[in-house]
Design an enzyme around this catalytic site. Structure first.
Site, PDB file in Angstrom:
ATOM      1  N   ASP A 117      -9.058  -4.932   7.375  1.00  0.00           N
ATOM      2  CA  ASP A 117      -8.799  -4.539   8.759  1.00  0.00           C
ATOM      3  C   ASP A 117      -9.664  -5.334   9.729  1.00  0.00           C
ATOM      4  OD1 ASP A 117      -7.539  -2.970  10.757  1.00  0.00           O
ATOM      5  OD2 ASP A 117      -9.262  -1.640  10.830  1.00  0.00           O
ATOM      6  N   ASN A 139      -1.657  -3.747  -0.639  1.00  0.00           N
ATOM      7  CA  ASN A 139      -1.328  -3.693  -2.060  1.00  0.00           C
ATOM      8  C   ASN A 139      -2.550  -4.178  -2.838  1.00  0.00           C
ATOM      9  OD1 ASN A 139       1.422  -2.819  -1.873  1.00  0.00           O
ATOM     10  ND2 ASN A 139       1.987  -4.875  -1.211  1.00  0.00           N
ATOM     11  N   LYS A 141      -4.080  -5.409  -6.026  1.00  0.00           N
ATOM     12  CA  LYS A 141      -3.580  -6.040  -7.248  1.00  0.00           C
ATOM     13  C   LYS A 141      -4.560  -5.908  -8.416  1.00  0.00           C
ATOM     14  CE  LYS A 141       0.098  -7.868  -5.213  1.00  0.00           C
ATOM     15  NZ  LYS A 141       1.489  -7.525  -5.589  1.00  0.00           N
ATOM     16  N   LYS A 163       3.380  -6.699  20.430  1.00  0.00           N
ATOM     17  CA  LYS A 163       3.146  -6.465  19.011  1.00  0.00           C
ATOM     18  C   LYS A 163       2.812  -7.770  18.286  1.00  0.00           C
ATOM     19  CE  LYS A 163       6.550  -2.724  18.988  1.00  0.00           C
ATOM     20  NZ  LYS A 163       7.856  -2.280  18.436  1.00  0.00           N
TER      21      LYS A 163
END
Length: 207
Positions: A117, A139, A141, A163
């Site tokens: 982040d 995700n 891994k 955005k």
């Protein structure tokens, strides 16, 4: 004090990567982004414009410190970021200390998410001014060994009005191991475009 500079807790790999990116910065293609414990009060006032009902405790704000920079040297988040303006890309070299343990011997998923982040946020901040994360998908891994060094690569993929859509991955120093992948959507609170000259002036430091 710039906490993104080498200190005695940095491993050989961490120092080597830092030196490599500092070398790349000599021709201006990359820029080292300093990082400090405290954010500037101006950013707090800017954000309050968009959240006027937020009940901020004024006497506590002066004591506020950036979360990833709130550990003693070598115990938590050790990192340095470099930005490539032409490619809208930020690279973060990160060494997670022993206080960030989750499963025995490995970094906590929340610590990994924090650095993802932070890196995505810095990339969006440079591209779009003051931003906030609206969505973050990760995700995982493979687990990241505690106290190892990894490289976080972040880039702007698309801009739609206010955005910003970004993506990143975390890899080992030799790039052979993929640890995590992530995407995010950030919203520009101030819809303006900042040049890297503002970075050098310390206008958006903190991440």
């Amino acid at each position: 004090m710039d906490l993104s500079l080498p200190n005695p807790s940095w491993s050989k790999d961490m120092r080597l990567l830092f030196d490599q990116f500092m070398k790349k910065s000599e021709d201006g293609s990359w820029k080292h982004l300093p990082s400090y414990k405290n954010k500037f009060s101006r950013r707090i006032e800017d954000i309050k414009v968009f959240f006027p009902d937020a009940k901020l405790i004024k006497e506590k704000i002066s004591q506020a410190q950036l979360f990833p920079r709130n550990f003693e040297e070598g115990l938590g988040f050790e990192y340095a970021m470099f930005h490539n303006h032409a490619e809208d890309r930020t690279v973060c070299i990160f060494q997670g200390g022993p206080y960030l343990q989750g499963a025995p011997g490995f970094l906590h998923g929340g610590a990994i998410a924090t650095m993802i982040d932070s890196t995505l946020g810095m990339t969006a901040l440079i591209a779009g001014g003051i931003v906030m994360t609206a969505n973050l998908n990760i995700n995982f891994k493979r687990p990241i060994p505690l106290c190892s060094v990894v490289v976080i690569n972040s880039q702007v993929d698309k801009v739609e009005g206010r955005k910003l859509f970004l993506s990143c991955n975390i890899r080992s120093v030799d790039e052979q191991t993929l640890y995590s992948e992530a995407t995010s959507k950030n919203l520009c609170l101030f819809w303006v475009w900042f040049s890297l000259s503002y970075i050098s002036l310390g206008f958006v430091f903190g991440v």
